[in-house]
Motif scaffolding. Structure first.
Motif, PDB file in Angstrom:
ATOM      1  N   LEU A  40       0.873  -1.182   0.000  1.00  0.00           N
ATOM      2  CA  LEU A  40       0.000   0.000   0.000  1.00  0.00           C
ATOM      3  C   LEU A  40       0.903   1.223   0.000  1.00  0.00           C
ATOM      4  O   LEU A  40       1.627   1.460   0.970  1.00  0.00           O
ATOM      5  CB  LEU A  40      -0.878  -0.055   1.255  1.00  0.00           C
ATOM      6  N   ILE A  41       0.882   1.952  -1.121  1.00  0.00           N
ATOM      7  CA  ILE A  41       1.801   3.093  -1.223  1.00  0.00           C
ATOM      8  C   ILE A  41       1.041   4.377  -1.554  1.00  0.00           C
ATOM      9  O   ILE A  41      -0.115   4.344  -1.971  1.00  0.00           O
ATOM     10  CB  ILE A  41       2.907   2.848  -2.282  1.00  0.00           C
ATOM     11  N   GLY A  42       1.741   5.475  -1.365  1.00  0.00           N
ATOM     12  CA  GLY A  42       1.170   6.797  -1.633  1.00  0.00           C
ATOM     13  C   GLY A  42       2.045   7.828  -0.960  1.00  0.00           C
ATOM     14  O   GLY A  42       2.811   7.487  -0.051  1.00  0.00           O
ATOM     15  N   PRO A  43       1.924   9.089  -1.392  1.00  0.00           N
ATOM     16  CA  PRO A  43       2.762  10.120  -0.772  1.00  0.00           C
ATOM     17  C   PRO A  43       2.400  10.352   0.695  1.00  0.00           C
ATOM     18  O   PRO A  43       1.384   9.839   1.174  1.00  0.00           O
ATOM     19  CB  PRO A  43       2.453  11.372  -1.604  1.00  0.00           C
ATOM     20  N   ASN A  44       3.236  11.126   1.395  1.00  0.00           N
ATOM     21  CA  ASN A  44       2.934  11.451   2.800  1.00  0.00           C
ATOM     22  C   ASN A  44       1.571  12.119   2.906  1.00  0.00           C
ATOM     23  O   ASN A  44       1.233  12.978   2.099  1.00  0.00           O
ATOM     24  CB  ASN A  44       3.989  12.417   3.360  1.00  0.00           C
ATOM     25  N   GLY A  45       0.793  11.700   3.884  1.00  0.00           N
ATOM     26  CA  GLY A  45      -0.522  12.310   4.094  1.00  0.00           C
ATOM     27  C   GLY A  45      -1.556  11.875   3.069  1.00  0.00           C
ATOM     28  O   GLY A  45      -2.588  12.527   2.904  1.00  0.00           O
ATOM     29  N   SER A  46      -1.295  10.764   2.381  1.00  0.00           N
ATOM     30  CA  SER A  46      -2.208  10.339   1.315  1.00  0.00           C
ATOM     31  C   SER A  46      -3.357   9.469   1.826  1.00  0.00           C
ATOM     32  O   SER A  46      -4.227   9.085   1.057  1.00  0.00           O
ATOM     33  CB  SER A  46      -1.424   9.569   0.253  1.00  0.00           C
ATOM     34  N   GLY A  47      -3.334   9.132   3.116  1.00  0.00           N
ATOM     35  CA  GLY A  47      -4.428   8.334   3.680  1.00  0.00           C
ATOM     36  C   GLY A  47      -4.125   6.839   3.753  1.00  0.00           C
ATOM     37  O   GLY A  47      -5.037   6.046   3.992  1.00  0.00           O
TER      38      GLY A  47
END
Lengths: 251, 339
Positions: A40-47
């Motif tokens: 599960l990936i995403g930028p910082n603060g992406s939920g």
């Protein structure tokens, strides 16, 4: 191990959640199949953490539904089937006098109920300790361990609870490269033994190397599918750079 | 490993001996209660007093030749167990100030109780209204804490000073209506603990020990890793409420010897001392109970002999143990770094 009749370990349907007026997760649907290794990936603060917390029942979504092992999360009671390694679990025990073994024994608490741990519980704890290779550390205070050793202890706790699903939230923050490789080697082994893994990891390279499927979010879901299709897609640039638009959702 | 196992066994044995001693003292409290209500008590009270008289003749130490002396020692013995027992969880949940807050809430309860007694003429032990208000206060603290991001100290500080302010206002309003010493409530007064104080302590201790004995593992899991405990489907909110209510019970029971101002120390100081030097949770638990018992027993005897206030003497002994533990743990760390 997982109930063979239920192939979806986690099923999230049209889930949204906001902190006040700030949307954290918006209309996300995804399924984690039994035996899968989902990154599960995403930028910082992406939920990412919010979504993981929704999946595990730590946060109730504003809308949408979650099923765990085929049961609506509100009715799910087999908590021992889930091993959870939170971001905080590395720092939480900093002043508490507690040994590695005592932490691992917590994995048997749901099985034992209000009874004392019996010989079988202790045998399962021993086996978990052997599996993650920390037998020599089991009588030390957990806060005397390095980050990598501590994470192994938390994995052992999940193994002791005979978890089918391992959920890890950035487990290698502050862990040196060598220990991190060994840690992910251990996750690979557990995954090949049939344990489903959901991993939040800020290092995208690690995720694409290890995970069989990837969910990329930035409030919305930008990609959910196998690792190869993620690498070939534009989801990464979209989620990390531009404002969101397309949802790649492959099953 | 063998060293730590041997140490744990030694501490366990010492804690069992200490528990056995308190159990014998509890038998006195049961008998004391029966005697107070005119029920047959099997002569246990007079047997204890006779033993005390023998001790007095042999050593000149007269405290135990009186019924109140044994009562004080028995209540102290129970505080030495239940204080650190609950303290182990609240200290490591970073809720150390909760004991202080509930003690001040209980003070408001004492004041309200006095007002009710003055207005209606119904007399009860002042601990009963303190208990009711402290439990209500416990739920209020839990409510406020649940609506802040953590057990932040702001709602706790407001509760602490607010309930104390309420207590002073109520006492001022109902001034002169009561016969009990407010100074005794604030600082503890061992010499006037009535038999009903022993009965209340006995009941509260039985509840606390019973709950912790059956819920030890769940409370430990929540204390160490609340999120993982939630994922494991433990009802964390219910256990949080339970823990705060148990804290209120301990605080009210211990108030009669230590007073409102010092009572929280018995939840915090022995645990802080034990946690400095213990390796495991179990080891810290046994050690905290032993430090608590030693501080109370030595403190009560020393205070009686030297004419000092018991609460202050007990807490200072606990603080000395804490400083000793800090020094000892520093030496251990230095030894490790040299190796």
């Amino acid at each position: 191990m997982s109930d063979p009749r239920v192939s979806a370990v986690i099923e999230v349907t049209n889930v949204s959640f906001a902190y006040g007026d700030t949307s954290a997760v918006s209309d996300v649907s995804l399924t984690v199949e039994s035996g899968e290794f989902l990154g599960l990936i995403g930028p910082n603060g992406s939920g990412k953490t919010t979504l993981l917390h929704i999946m595990l029942g730590l946060i109730e979504p504003d809308s949408g539904s979650v099923e765990l092992f085929g049961e609506p999360i509100e009715e799910f009671s087999a908590g021992h089937r889930i091993g959870y390694v939170s971001q905080q679990s590395t720092s939480k025990g900093s002043t508490m006098p507690i040994t590695v073994r005592e932490v691992i024994e917590m994995g048997r608490f749901a099985h034992a109920g209000s009874q004392r741990l019996n010989d079988e519980d202790h045998a399962i704890v021993e086996e978990a300790i052997e599996t993650v290779n920390i037998a020599d550390l089991q009588h030390r205070r957990i806060n005397a361990l390095s980050g990598g050793q501590r994470q192994r202890a938390y994995i052992a706790r999940a193994l002791a609870s005979e978890a089918d699903l391992l959920a890890l939230d950035e487990p290698t923050v502050g862990v040196d490269a060598e220990s991190r490789d060994a840690f992910y080697g251990l996750l690979d082994r557990l995954n090949s033994d049939g344990i489903t893994i959901v991993l939040i990891e800020h290092d995208i390279g690690v995720v694409t190397d290890r995970a069989s499927r990837i969910a990329c979010i930035n409030r919305e879901l930008y990609h959910h599918g196998d690792t190869e299709s993620f690498v070939e897609s534009d989801a990464l640039a979209e989620a990390y750079g531009a404002s969101g638009r397309v949802v790649h959702h492959h099953h | 490993m063998q060293n730590s196992t041997r140490r744990l066994q030694a501490l366990r044995s010492a804690a069992i001996v200490s528990f056995g001693f308190v159990l014998i003292l509890s038998a006195f409290l049961v008998s004391d209660t029966l005697l107070t209500y005119g029920l047959p008590n099997g002569g246990l009270v007079s047997a204890f007093v006779s033993v005390g008289q023998i001790i007095a003749e042999a050593t000149g130490f007269t405290l135990l030749s009186f019924r109140f002396g044994w009562r004080m020692l028995a209540i102290g013995g129970l505080i030495g167990i239940v204080g650190p027992l609950i303290g182990m969880y609240i200290v490591h949940r970073e809720m150390a100030m909760i004991g202080e807050t509930l003690a001040h809430t209980a003070f408001a309860g004492v004041a309200i109780g006095l007002l009710v007694t003055g207005a209606t003429g119904i007399e009860t032990n002042y601990l009963l209204p303190a208990l009711i208000v402290a439990i209500l206060g416990a739920f209020l603290v839990e409510y406020l804490a649940a609506r802040s991001s953590s057990y932040g100290d702001v709602p706790i500080a407001i509760m602490l000073s607010g309930s104390f302010a309420l207590g002073t206002l109520v006492i001022s309003y109902g001034g002169g209506l009561t016969g009990i010493s407010i100074e005794g409530v604030l600082f503890g007064n061992v010499s006037v603990v009535p038999p009903s104080g022993g009965t209340i302590m006995l009941v509260l201790s039985a509840i606390v020990i019973g709950v912790v004995a059956t819920q030890y593992k769940q409370l430990l899991f929540i204390t160490f890793d609340e999120q993982a405990a939630r994922v494991a489907q433990l009802n964390v909110s219910a256990y949080n409420s339970l823990l705060i209510v148990l804290t209120a019970l301990v605080v009210v029971g211990a108030m009669q010897i230590l007073g409102v101002i010092l009572v929280a120390a018995m939840l915090v100081v022995p645990v802080a001392a034990a946690s400095q030097i213990a390796t495991s949770f179990r080891e810290a638990l046994y050690l905290a109970v032993l430090i608590g018992e030693a501080s109370i027993m030595v403190g009560l005897v020393a205070a009686h002999q030297a004419g000092l206030p018991a609460g202050g003497t007990i807490v200072m002994l606990g603080v000395v143990c804490y400083i000793a533990a800090v020094v000892l743990s520093d030496r251990d760390l230095a030894a490790i770094s040299i190796r």
